[in-house]
Scaffold this active site. Structure first.
Site, PDB file in Angstrom:
ATOM      1  N   GLY A  16       0.891  -1.166   0.022  1.00  0.00           N
ATOM      2  CA  GLY A  16      -0.048  -0.211   0.067  1.00  0.00           C
ATOM      3  C   GLY A  16       0.753   1.181   0.101  1.00  0.00           C
ATOM      4  O   GLY A  16       1.988   1.339  -0.798  1.00  0.00           O
ATOM      5  N   ASP A  54       6.493  -3.819  14.645  1.00  0.00           N
ATOM      6  CA  ASP A  54       5.176  -3.705  15.018  1.00  0.00           C
ATOM      7  C   ASP A  54       4.965  -2.723  15.982  1.00  0.00           C
ATOM      8  O   ASP A  54       5.470  -2.676  17.114  1.00  0.00           O
ATOM      9  CB  ASP A  54       4.917  -5.017  15.660  1.00  0.00           C
ATOM     10  CG  ASP A  54       3.247  -5.034  15.861  1.00  0.00           C
ATOM     11  OD1 ASP A  54       2.653  -4.188  16.172  1.00  0.00           O
ATOM     12  OD2 ASP A  54       2.680  -6.037  15.974  1.00  0.00           O
ATOM     13  N   VAL A  55       4.398  -1.652  15.197  1.00  0.00           N
ATOM     14  CA  VAL A  55       4.291  -0.186  16.203  1.00  0.00           C
ATOM     15  C   VAL A  55       3.526  -0.348  17.354  1.00  0.00           C
ATOM     16  O   VAL A  55       3.585   0.600  18.434  1.00  0.00           O
ATOM     17  CB  VAL A  55       3.427   0.757  15.301  1.00  0.00           C
ATOM     18  CG1 VAL A  55       4.594   1.079  14.177  1.00  0.00           C
ATOM     19  CG2 VAL A  55       2.265   0.564  14.922  1.00  0.00           C
ATOM     20  N   ASN A  77       3.268   5.504   8.792  1.00  0.00           N
ATOM     21  CA  ASN A  77       2.375   5.246   7.626  1.00  0.00           C
ATOM     22  C   ASN A  77       1.393   4.073   8.206  1.00  0.00           C
ATOM     23  O   ASN A  77       0.274   4.183   7.874  1.00  0.00           O
ATOM     24  CB  ASN A  77       3.122   5.056   6.517  1.00  0.00           C
ATOM     25  CG  ASN A  77       2.070   3.944   5.668  1.00  0.00           C
ATOM     26  OD1 ASN A  77       1.296   4.615   4.998  1.00  0.00           O
ATOM     27  ND2 ASN A  77       2.256   2.789   5.537  1.00  0.00           N
ATOM     28  N   TYR A 143     -12.701   4.625  13.417  1.00  0.00           N
ATOM     29  CA  TYR A 143     -11.525   4.906  12.800  1.00  0.00           C
ATOM     30  C   TYR A 143     -11.126   6.394  12.746  1.00  0.00           C
ATOM     31  O   TYR A 143     -10.326   6.994  12.952  1.00  0.00           O
ATOM     32  CB  TYR A 143     -11.538   4.189  11.353  1.00  0.00           C
ATOM     33  CG  TYR A 143     -10.657   4.671  10.208  1.00  0.00           C
ATOM     34  CD1 TYR A 143      -9.082   4.171  10.451  1.00  0.00           C
ATOM     35  CD2 TYR A 143     -10.621   5.694   9.354  1.00  0.00           C
ATOM     36  CE1 TYR A 143      -8.273   4.518   9.664  1.00  0.00           C
ATOM     37  CE2 TYR A 143      -9.609   6.351   8.382  1.00  0.00           C
ATOM     38  CZ  TYR A 143      -8.375   5.419   8.433  1.00  0.00           C
ATOM     39  OH  TYR A 143      -7.477   5.755   7.575  1.00  0.00           O
ATOM     40  N   LYS A 147      -8.073   8.828  13.825  1.00  0.00           N
ATOM     41  CA  LYS A 147      -7.578   9.566  13.019  1.00  0.00           C
ATOM     42  C   LYS A 147      -7.551  10.971  13.719  1.00  0.00           C
ATOM     43  O   LYS A 147      -6.514  11.773  13.444  1.00  0.00           O
ATOM     44  CB  LYS A 147      -7.806   9.456  11.663  1.00  0.00           C
ATOM     45  CG  LYS A 147      -7.344   8.165  10.757  1.00  0.00           C
ATOM     46  CD  LYS A 147      -5.745   8.149  10.823  1.00  0.00           C
ATOM     47  CE  LYS A 147      -5.391   6.930   9.823  1.00  0.00           C
ATOM     48  NZ  LYS A 147      -4.072   6.913   9.881  1.00  0.00           N
ATOM     49  N   GLY A 174      -8.078  11.528   0.741  1.00  0.00           N
ATOM     50  CA  GLY A 174      -9.407  10.795   0.707  1.00  0.00           C
ATOM     51  C   GLY A 174      -9.104   9.573   0.598  1.00  0.00           C
ATOM     52  O   GLY A 174      -8.150   8.762   1.047  1.00  0.00           O
ATOM     53  N   VAL A 176      -7.501   6.350  -0.957  1.00  0.00           N
ATOM     54  CA  VAL A 176      -6.033   5.998  -1.706  1.00  0.00           C
ATOM     55  C   VAL A 176      -6.439   4.338  -2.434  1.00  0.00           C
ATOM     56  O   VAL A 176      -6.877   3.586  -1.471  1.00  0.00           O
ATOM     57  CB  VAL A 176      -4.972   6.053  -0.911  1.00  0.00           C
ATOM     58  CG1 VAL A 176      -3.651   6.033  -1.628  1.00  0.00           C
ATOM     59  CG2 VAL A 176      -5.240   7.498  -0.419  1.00  0.00           C
ATOM     60  N   ASP A 177      -5.730   4.456  -3.305  1.00  0.00           N
ATOM     61  CA  ASP A 177      -5.884   3.022  -4.128  1.00  0.00           C
ATOM     62  C   ASP A 177      -5.178   1.579  -3.393  1.00  0.00           C
ATOM     63  O   ASP A 177      -3.904   1.538  -3.901  1.00  0.00           O
ATOM     64  CB  ASP A 177      -5.547   3.046  -5.282  1.00  0.00           C
ATOM     65  CG  ASP A 177      -6.121   1.768  -6.428  1.00  0.00           C
ATOM     66  OD1 ASP A 177      -6.777   0.841  -5.686  1.00  0.00           O
ATOM     67  OD2 ASP A 177      -5.973   1.761  -7.621  1.00  0.00           O
TER      68      ASP A 177
END
Ligand SMILES: NC(=O)c1ccc[n+]([C@@H]2O[C@H](COP(=O)([O-])OP(=O)(O)OC[C@H]3O[C@@H](n4cnc5c(N)ncnc54)[C@H](OP(=O)(O)O)[C@@H]3O)[C@@H](O)[C@H]2O)c1
Length: 246
Positions: A16, A54-55, A77, A143, A147, A174, A176-177
Site C-alpha cells: 500500500g 510492530d508499532v 504510515n 477509525y 485519526k 481521501g 487511496v488505491d
C-alpha cells in the site's frame, strides 16, 4: 529539508502507501530507506533495508530505534481501519484496536525517534492522517476517532519538537488505491501521488500536506460550509439506515 542523502524509516512499508513512500524516497535520492514491516521477509526490493517492526509492541519499537539510529526522516504510515459505526456491535473493541495502531503506535514511534532525529540534526516526521481527521464519517466512526486523535498527537509533537529543529507534518488524503480501500467504489488517489506530495512537503518545510483533491475539497468545505457538510454526512447515515447503501 533535503530528501537526497537522508536516511528514512517508513512503518508498514510492505504494501500500500508504505511501499509507495519507500519507493518515492529511494527515487528522490535517500541514502538509505528502512522498510518497517511486521513481517520483514515481505520486503523484497533490494534497494530497501528491511526492519522488523510492530508499532504496537514496545519491544519492537525500541529494537527498531536501536537499529535505525542514523534516521533523519520518520514516516508513520502503518494503520488499520475496521470500519465500524460508533454504536455498532463490537465498536468499542474495534476502536481500541484502531487506537493501538493509529494513535499509540504513532506516539510510541515519535517518542522513540525524537531523540534520534535531534542527534542527527532535526530531520522530519510525517504522519499519515486522513480527511477523517477533520470530520466524523458515521460509517467508519471509530477509525475517524483514531485519526482525529492522531491529528492532536501530531499537532502537539510539532510544538514540542520545534526547538530541536524537527519538522512534524500531517498528511491528509481521501480514498487511496490500496488494500484498505479495496471495498470502496469511489474515485481513488494513487499511492504514488500521496508519497510524492509528502516528499514535496518535507522539502518545503510545511506543517500539513493535502495529498489529493478530496483533501483540498474537504478542507475547504469543513471550514467554509460546515452546516452543509454535516447535513451531507447525516444524509449518508440516514440513507444507509434506510437501506439505500453507502
Ligand atoms: N487507503 C486509504 O484510502 C487511506 C486514506 C487515508 C489515509 N490512509 C492511511 O494510510 C496509511 C496506510 O494505509 P494503506 O491504505 O496503505 O493500508 P493497507 O494497504 O491496509 O496497509 C496497512 C499497512 O499498515 C501495516 N500495519 C498494520 N498494523 C501494523 C502494526 N501493528 N505494526 C506495523 N505495521 C502495521 C500493515 O502491515 P501488515 O501487512 O502486516 O498488515 C500494512 O503494511 C494508514 O495509516 C491509513 O489509515 C489510508
Amino acid at each position: 529539508m533535503n530528501i537526497e542523502g537522508s536516511v528514512a524509516l517508513v512503518t508498514g512499508a510492505n504494501r500500500g502507501l508504505g511501499k509507495a513512500f519507500a519507493e518515492a524516497l529511494i527515487g528522490a535520492g535517500a541514502a538509505k530507506v528502512y522498510a518497517g514491516a511486521r513481517d520483514p521477509a515481505a520486503i523484497t526490493d533490494p534497494r530497501l533495508t528491511p526492519v522488523s517492526l510492530d508499532v504496537t509492541q514496545s519491544v519492537s519499537v525500541a529494537a527498531a530505534a536501536e537499529r535505525c539510529g542514523d534516521a533523519t526522516i520518520l514516516i508513520n504510515n502503518a494503520g488499520i481501519l475496521l470500519g465500524r459505526p460508533m454504536l455498532a456491535a463490537g465498536s468499542e473493541q474495534a476502536m481500541r484496536q484502531e487506537m493501538e495502531v493509529n494513535v499509540y503506535g504513532v506516539l510510541a514511534m515519535m517518542r522513540a525517534f525524537a531523540p534520534i532525529l535531534a542527534r542527527n540534526g532535526g530531520g522530519a516526521i510525517a504522519n499519515m492522517l486522513s480527511v477523517v481527521s477533520w470530520f466524523t464519517s458515521p460509517l467508519n466512526a471509530t477509525y475517524g476517532a483514531s485519526k482525529r486523535a492522531a491529528l492532536a498527537v501530531t499537532d502537539a509533537a510539532r510544538m514540542e519538537l520545534k526547538a530541536q529543529g524537527t519538522q512534524v507534518i500531517g498528511i491528509y488524503a481521501g480514498f487511496v488505491d490500496t488494500d484498505m480501500a479495496a471495498g470502496i467504489d469511489r474515485p481513488k488517489t494513487s499511492p504514488r501521488q500521496v508519497a510524492e506530495r509528502t516528499l514535496e512537503g518535507i522539502r518545503a518545510g510545511v506543517d500539513h500536506v493535502l495529498a489529493d483533491e478530496r483533501a483540498e475539497q474537504v478542507r475547504h468545505d469543513t471550514r467554509f460550509k460546515p452546516e452543509a457538510f454535516a447535513a451531507g454526512l447525516q444524509a449518508l447515515w440516514d440513507g444507509r439506515a434506510a437501506g439505500v447503501g453507502r
